[in-house]
Scaffold this active site. Structure first.
Site, PDB file in Angstrom:
ATOM      1  N   HIS A   8       0.668  -1.170  -0.196  1.00 21.94           N
ATOM      2  CA  HIS A   8      -0.121  -0.047   0.000  1.00 21.94           C
ATOM      3  C   HIS A   8       0.769   1.215   0.005  1.00 21.94           C
ATOM      4  O   HIS A   8       1.697   1.369   0.937  1.00 21.94           O
ATOM      5  CB  HIS A   8      -0.958  -0.004   1.262  1.00 21.94           C
ATOM      6  CG  HIS A   8      -1.794   1.128   1.347  1.00 21.94           C
ATOM      7  ND1 HIS A   8      -2.010   1.878   2.539  1.00 21.94           N
ATOM      8  CD2 HIS A   8      -2.831   1.570   0.343  1.00 21.94           C
ATOM      9  CE1 HIS A   8      -3.110   2.832   2.295  1.00 21.94           C
ATOM     10  NE2 HIS A   8      -3.320   2.555   1.077  1.00 21.94           N
ATOM     11  N   GLU A  35       0.440  -0.774  -4.718  1.00 19.32           N
ATOM     12  CA  GLU A  35      -0.594   0.309  -4.965  1.00 19.32           C
ATOM     13  C   GLU A  35      -0.024   1.573  -4.777  1.00 19.32           C
ATOM     14  O   GLU A  35       1.032   1.926  -4.001  1.00 19.32           O
ATOM     15  CB  GLU A  35      -1.659  -0.030  -3.993  1.00 19.32           C
ATOM     16  CG  GLU A  35      -2.880   0.959  -4.045  1.00 19.32           C
ATOM     17  CD  GLU A  35      -2.687   2.143  -3.314  1.00 19.32           C
ATOM     18  OE1 GLU A  35      -3.495   3.136  -3.232  1.00 19.32           O
ATOM     19  OE2 GLU A  35      -1.711   2.220  -2.641  1.00 19.32           O
ATOM     20  N   GLU A 112      -4.234   3.872  -8.384  1.00 18.79           N
ATOM     21  CA  GLU A 112      -5.309   4.487  -8.021  1.00 18.79           C
ATOM     22  C   GLU A 112      -5.630   5.943  -8.432  1.00 18.79           C
ATOM     23  O   GLU A 112      -4.749   6.527  -8.435  1.00 18.79           O
ATOM     24  CB  GLU A 112      -5.612   4.490  -6.233  1.00 18.79           C
ATOM     25  CG  GLU A 112      -6.750   5.289  -5.874  1.00 18.79           C
ATOM     26  CD  GLU A 112      -7.069   5.470  -4.315  1.00 18.79           C
ATOM     27  OE1 GLU A 112      -7.683   6.219  -4.160  1.00 18.79           O
ATOM     28  OE2 GLU A 112      -6.196   4.758  -3.813  1.00 18.79           O
ATOM     29  N   LYS A 114      -6.982   9.234  -8.255  1.00 15.16           N
ATOM     30  CA  LYS A 114      -7.465  10.069  -7.313  1.00 15.16           C
ATOM     31  C   LYS A 114      -8.319  11.089  -7.681  1.00 15.16           C
ATOM     32  O   LYS A 114      -8.062  12.328  -7.833  1.00 15.16           O
ATOM     33  CB  LYS A 114      -6.254  10.856  -6.605  1.00 15.16           C
ATOM     34  CG  LYS A 114      -5.573   9.572  -5.870  1.00 15.16           C
ATOM     35  CD  LYS A 114      -6.194   8.806  -4.829  1.00 15.16           C
ATOM     36  CE  LYS A 114      -6.353   9.795  -3.598  1.00 15.16           C
ATOM     37  NZ  LYS A 114      -6.884   8.971  -2.283  1.00 15.16           N
TER      38      LYS A 114
END
Length: 245
Positions: A8, A35, A112, A114
């Site tokens: 993460h 990630e 990801e 955002k």
């Protein structure tokens, strides 16, 4: 089926998050996936940082959308974590992908997008254009809290795996299960702990965040969850390999 361990924001628990040292540690730890978070700078660069501002993780201040790449990278992004990292800067997605290529990372890069607070115009297309600009030794996927971004990605990148991120929100999880263009669901770990009866035969790839406690890791490994997001990939990989032979 072995549960995949995703680092993460890199190895966030042991290195400054979303920086090259954190991603290097994730690779060295044997993480199956990494990630990271991507925002768009004022001059259209894909910046790898979690917050909408640089305030928390650099010695600067300001919104990413109001700053250029050069301005963002003029600040230190590691000394807040440890003085050992006082020359680390916020990397771009381009810099991270080339770095992972250099390290010969062969896992899954979970990007990801955002857009849950600021929906940067064109960010989905810009990310996918970069990720398909050359061959990488690793696979990649997209995830986001924003269903609108997933709809854009369905049109832009229909062959690329994606996932809806959510808190412990049953309504959003049901939405993710019922929506055709959503491939996976990434809920907060609390939801899994509160709803163990829903885990067997879950219809889509389930990858909770942020799984840091040993008890939470063991829970996920016992239920053979598809993947976990953790700040401690080395700890998680070791435990996973002991639990899932």
């Amino acid at each position: 089926m072995k549960t995949q361990v995703f680092a993460h924001r890199g190895s966030k628990g042991t290195h400054p998050e979303n920086t090259l040292p954190a991603f290097e540690e994730a690779v060295l730890a044997g993480a199956d996936g990494i990630e990271l978070d991507v925002h768009l700078s004022k001059d259209g660069n894909l910046m790898v940082i979690h917050d909408e501002t640089i305030d928390r993780t650099t010695n600067g201040t300001g919104r990413i959308m109001d700053l250029t790449k050069k301005e963002i990278q003029s600040y230190n992004a590691g000394s807040w974590f440890s003085e050992v990292y006082d020359e680390i800067v916020v990397p771009t997605l381009e810099e991270v992908t080339y770095f992972l290529k250099q390290l010969n990372f062969k896992g899954m890069l979970n990007i990801e997008v955002k857009t849950d607070k600021i929906h940067y115009e064109g960010i989905e297309v810009k990310i996918h254009e970069w990720m398909t600009s050359e061959e990488w030794p690793f696979d990649f996927m997209y995830s986001t809290f924003n269903p609108k971004s997933l709809a854009i990605l369905e049109q832009t990148a229909p062959e690329t795996p994606n996932a809806l991120i959510t808190f412990a929100d049953q309504e959003m999880i049901d939405y993710g299960l019922l929506t055709r263009n959503i491939g996976g669901i990434h809920p907060k770990i609390n939801w899994l702990e509160e709803h163990p009866e829903q885990l067997a035969g879950f219809a889509k790839a389930l990858r909770p965040w942020t799984v840091n406690k040993k008890s939470q890791m063991l829970f996920c490994f016992k239920h053979q969850i598809a993947g976990i997001m953790t700040d401690y990939p080395r700890k998680a990989v070791t435990l996973r390999n002991e639990c899932q032979k």
